[in-house]
Scaffold this motif. Structure first.
Motif, mmCIF file in Angstrom:
data_model
loop_
_atom_site.group_PDB
_atom_site.id
_atom_site.type_symbol
_atom_site.label_atom_id
_atom_site.label_comp_id
_atom_site.label_asym_id
_atom_site.label_seq_id
_atom_site.Cartn_x
_atom_site.Cartn_y
_atom_site.Cartn_z
ATOM 1 N N TRP A 47 62.148 58.341 44.122
ATOM 2 C CA TRP A 47 61.846 57.124 43.348
ATOM 3 C C TRP A 47 61.617 55.943 44.288
ATOM 4 C CZ3 TRP A 47 60.718 59.888 39.650
ATOM 5 C CH2 TRP A 47 61.587 60.647 38.875
ATOM 6 N N GLY A 48 62.453 55.814 45.315
ATOM 7 C CA GLY A 48 62.296 54.728 46.268
ATOM 8 C C GLY A 48 60.973 54.809 47.005
ATOM 9 N N ARG A 54 53.707 52.515 45.536
ATOM 10 C CA ARG A 54 53.074 51.736 44.469
ATOM 11 C C ARG A 54 52.938 50.268 44.839
ATOM 12 N NH1 ARG A 54 56.458 53.004 40.802
ATOM 13 N NH2 ARG A 54 57.669 51.085 40.704
ATOM 14 N N ARG A 55 53.921 49.751 45.570
ATOM 15 C CA ARG A 55 53.909 48.331 45.958
ATOM 16 C C ARG A 55 53.235 48.095 47.307
ATOM 17 N NH1 ARG A 55 60.236 46.811 44.533
ATOM 18 N NH2 ARG A 55 60.113 47.210 42.268
ATOM 19 N N SER A 56 52.710 49.165 47.893
ATOM 20 C CA SER A 56 52.042 49.077 49.203
ATOM 21 C C SER A 56 52.964 48.462 50.265
ATOM 22 C CB SER A 56 50.744 48.261 49.094
ATOM 23 O OG SER A 56 49.840 48.866 48.198
ATOM 24 N N LEU A 57 54.231 48.881 50.243
ATOM 25 C CA LEU A 57 55.198 48.401 51.229
ATOM 26 C C LEU A 57 55.174 49.296 52.464
ATOM 27 C CD1 LEU A 57 58.324 47.620 49.005
ATOM 28 C CD2 LEU A 57 56.597 46.025 49.850
ATOM 29 N N LYS A 58 55.347 48.687 53.617
ATOM 30 C CA LYS A 58 55.511 49.461 54.839
ATOM 31 C C LYS A 58 56.990 49.784 55.014
ATOM 32 C CE LYS A 58 51.534 47.499 57.301
ATOM 33 N NZ LYS A 58 51.075 46.752 58.509
ATOM 34 N N TYR A 59 57.310 51.045 55.072
ATOM 35 C CA TYR A 59 58.706 51.448 55.218
ATOM 36 C C TYR A 59 58.777 52.707 56.070
ATOM 37 C CZ TYR A 59 57.826 55.107 51.757
ATOM 38 O OH TYR A 59 57.319 56.208 51.099
ATOM 39 N N ILE A 131 66.155 48.530 52.525
ATOM 40 C CA ILE A 131 67.214 48.024 51.655
ATOM 41 C C ILE A 131 66.720 47.908 50.220
ATOM 42 C CG2 ILE A 131 68.812 46.100 51.298
ATOM 43 C CD1 ILE A 131 68.350 45.474 54.358
ATOM 44 N N ALA A 132 65.537 47.324 50.072
ATOM 45 C CA ALA A 132 64.981 47.133 48.731
ATOM 46 C C ALA A 132 64.707 48.457 48.030
ATOM 47 C CB ALA A 132 63.689 46.321 48.830
ATOM 48 N N LEU A 133 64.194 49.437 48.766
ATOM 49 C CA LEU A 133 63.754 50.680 48.140
ATOM 50 C C LEU A 133 64.902 51.622 47.802
ATOM 51 C CD1 LEU A 133 60.433 51.321 50.085
ATOM 52 C CD2 LEU A 133 60.736 50.378 47.777
ATOM 53 N N VAL A 134 65.973 51.606 48.572
ATOM 54 C CA VAL A 134 67.127 52.424 48.188
ATOM 55 C C VAL A 134 67.663 51.944 46.843
ATOM 56 C CG1 VAL A 134 69.544 52.972 48.715
ATOM 57 C CG2 VAL A 134 67.804 53.171 50.496
ATOM 58 N N THR A 135 67.820 50.627 46.695
ATOM 59 C CA THR A 135 68.302 50.105 45.419
ATOM 60 C C THR A 135 67.315 50.370 44.294
ATOM 61 O OG1 THR A 135 69.726 48.416 46.389
ATOM 62 C CG2 THR A 135 68.939 47.997 44.175
ATOM 63 N N GLU A 149 56.878 52.579 35.055
ATOM 64 C CA GLU A 149 55.977 52.351 36.182
ATOM 65 C C GLU A 149 55.730 53.635 36.977
ATOM 66 O OE1 GLU A 149 56.976 48.934 38.546
ATOM 67 O OE2 GLU A 149 57.596 47.791 36.764
ATOM 68 N N PHE A 150 56.466 54.685 36.636
ATOM 69 C CA PHE A 150 56.232 56.014 37.199
ATOM 70 C C PHE A 150 55.456 56.825 36.172
ATOM 71 C CE2 PHE A 150 59.996 54.282 39.096
ATOM 72 C CZ PHE A 150 59.920 54.635 40.437
ATOM 73 N N THR A 151 54.521 57.631 36.633
ATOM 74 C CA THR A 151 53.755 58.433 35.682
ATOM 75 C C THR A 151 54.629 59.564 35.147
ATOM 76 O OG1 THR A 151 52.916 60.021 37.322
ATOM 77 C CG2 THR A 151 51.666 57.959 37.028
ATOM 78 N N PRO A 152 54.312 60.081 33.952
ATOM 79 C CA PRO A 152 55.048 61.229 33.445
ATOM 80 C C PRO A 152 55.029 62.401 34.424
ATOM 81 C CG PRO A 152 53.709 60.274 31.697
ATOM 82 C CD PRO A 152 53.328 59.573 32.976
#
Length: 219
Positions: A47-48, A54-59, A131-135, A149-152
């Protein structure tokens, strides 16, 4: 549980980290946690990671994986302390593990913080990606936040590989209660106060304002 791990390399389009450290972490958590917590921790990673995509975050997928896999280790007998919040116990376990693999201190700090704050709503989302994505992963799996916001297909694929037990909602609350009932002082100011209020008839909430008013200050 010394079960051999035969897990898919990719779930819902998300690749599982496959380094020596990641494999060792997977095995450690698999051997330490029961099925419910293990599958929950794996789902939190997906999920994270899906949220980050989906948010185009670099992690860093490996750091996110470490945070997700260790985030509930403090609920287990092997890692629970007598007086620290279970989140801190899990964060400390992750820190010790990462240090043993020579991970840079900045990365260790991010993983530690991601675990320590994963039950503190409203703060992690403003911090670095790990930090943001684990939560975000925890909140999706436990609270159902951002569920739509997640597809089936994503939800079905993740849960096909790491099933939610039919009574997961009640069972995960029981796990939280078991991890905190012997140290109720650690619930002050956090969501575990709600858990013990539900599960422990002898529990009495501490009140922030009462503590202020009863302090030794004269005014």
């Amino acid at each position: 549980m010394n079960q051999s791990l035969h897990l898919p390399e990719t779930v819902a389009g998300i690749r599982v980290p496959d380094s020596v450290m990641a494999r060792a972490a997977t095995q450690l958590v698999r051997d330490t946690e029961d099925d419910l917590l293990y599958n929950h921790s794996r789902r939190v990673y997906f999920w994270g990671a899906l949220t980050g995509k989906r948010r185009s975050l670099k992690y860093d997928p490996e750091l996110l994986y470490m945070g997700a896999m260790f985030h509930d280790m403090g609920l287990t007998g092997a890692y629970a302390s007598k007086d620290l919040r279970f989140e801190v116990d899990g964060a400390n376990a992750a820190r010790d593990f990462l240090k043993s693999y020579g991970v840079p201190e900045r990365d260790i700090e991010d993983v530690w913080t991601s675990i320590a704050l994963h039950t503190t709503p409203g703060v992690p989302k403003h911090m670095r990606a790990t930090i943001a994505l684990v939560t975000a992963g925890v909140e999706m799996d436990v609270l159902g936040l951002a569920y739509d916001e997640f597809t089936p297909e994503q939800r079905e694929h993740v849960c096909a590989h790491h099933p939610r037990e039919h009574n997961f909602k009640e069972a995960v609350i029981d796990h939280f209660a078991e991890g905190t009932i012997r140290k109720p002082q650690t619930t002050f100011g956090n969501v575990k106060a709600d858990v013990l209020a539900l599960k422990d008839p002898n529990y009495r909430r501490m009140n922030f304002c009462s503590i202020i008013l009863a302090s030794p200050w004269s005014h």
